[in-house]
Motif scaffolding. Structure first.
Motif, mmCIF file in Angstrom:
data_model
loop_
_atom_site.group_PDB
_atom_site.id
_atom_site.type_symbol
_atom_site.label_atom_id
_atom_site.label_comp_id
_atom_site.label_asym_id
_atom_site.label_seq_id
_atom_site.Cartn_x
_atom_site.Cartn_y
_atom_site.Cartn_z
ATOM 1 N N UNK A 237 53.132 112.765 109.640
ATOM 2 C CA UNK A 237 52.961 114.417 109.916
ATOM 3 C C UNK A 237 51.390 114.515 109.978
ATOM 4 N N UNK A 238 50.773 115.670 110.407
ATOM 5 C CA UNK A 238 49.559 116.271 110.300
ATOM 6 C C UNK A 238 49.187 116.039 109.007
ATOM 7 N N UNK A 239 47.708 115.911 108.772
ATOM 8 C CA UNK A 239 47.342 115.929 107.366
ATOM 9 C C UNK A 239 47.383 117.147 106.692
ATOM 10 N N UNK A 240 47.005 118.063 107.482
ATOM 11 C CA UNK A 240 47.374 119.410 106.829
ATOM 12 C C UNK A 240 48.752 119.893 106.542
ATOM 13 N N UNK A 241 49.614 119.418 107.082
ATOM 14 C CA UNK A 241 51.146 119.606 107.066
ATOM 15 C C UNK A 241 51.263 118.858 105.586
#
Length: 243
Positions: free
Chosen positions: A191-195
């Protein structure tokens, strides 16, 4: 060697060897670089571990020049069929657990709404003072959110696990056919770091809120009922309510 240098050489060699699905292969290696870089590896380290891109390109089967590995491939396919039976059952169990988690999350949300509104469908929710019910409702709301976050992450895990197994399946057949294999995929969700940060924050906040509100609800109930075993005083579970 940097990522761009590696991919450029690989693309040129694939084109030179007349590889039919060259674009898909390049995309796979681009994703591999992205995932490994997210894990903290440098472009040079990833490229070094993958090896010489020209050698990798030479291992892929060119169009119209299929290699004859019929016997070995047939045995491999038969073996994979048996593995697929167990893998299918395992994935079915994971999906069933995902459904259970989703039902649990929705159930907590429904009970929380009933507690906030003072409703008790079919008398399933035992009677209690409204403020105690409201605090318990808030705790169940937090538990519902926590369960929902778990469902989201678990669904991502199942998806990634299926992709990883699919890659294993592809590489096993490719190796048996004498073709080059693609980079393996990790089983944990990418998953993206922000997510990831949002999921962790939501899980931590909802867990903290659930624990605090649940304990507070228990204390308020004990004080309101004037007894540690407030469920006895309020006539829950078949007990006679205290006057």
């Amino acid at each position: 060697m940097t990522k761009n240098e590696f991919l450029t050489i690989l693309a040129n060699e694939l084109k030179k060897n007349n590889i039919a699905d060259a674009e898909d292969i390049i995309n796979e290696y681009e994703q591999h670089f992205a995932f490994k870089m997210a894990d903290g590896f440098t472009e040079e380290e990833i490229a070094a571990k993958l090896g010489n891109p020209a050698v990798l390109a030479s291992q892929f089967e060119s169009a119209g020049e299929a290699k004859k590995y019929g016997g070995k491939k047939a045995i491999t396919v038969i073996g994979l069929c048996f593995v697929d039976l167990f893998a299918g059952a395992f994935f079915a169990l994971l999906i069933a657990w995902e459904i259970i988690m989703a039902v649990f999350s929705v159930s907590n949300a429904v009970i929380a709404v009933c507690l906030f509104s003072g409703m008790s469908p079919w008398l399933l929710i035992p009677p209690m003072p409204y403020w105690c019910a409201a605090v318990f409702g808030l705790s169940l709301t937090a538990l519902s959110v926590l369960s929902a976050v778990g469902c989201i992450y678990f669904a991502a895990f199942i998806r990634q696990l299926m992709r990883s197994y699919g890659r294993f399946h592809h590489n096993t057949i490719a190796a048996a056919s004498g073709n080059a294999v693609l980079p393996s995929l990790a089983i944990h969700p990418r998953l993206p770091a922000k997510t990831n940060r949002r999921i962790r924050s939501a899980a931590l906040f909802s867990l903290t809120l659930f624990v605090i509100c649940f304990i507070l609800g228990m204390i308020m109930s004990m004080i309101s009922a004037g007894a540690l075993e407030f469920w006895h005083a309020w006539g829950w579970f078949g007990y006679t309510a205290a006057n």
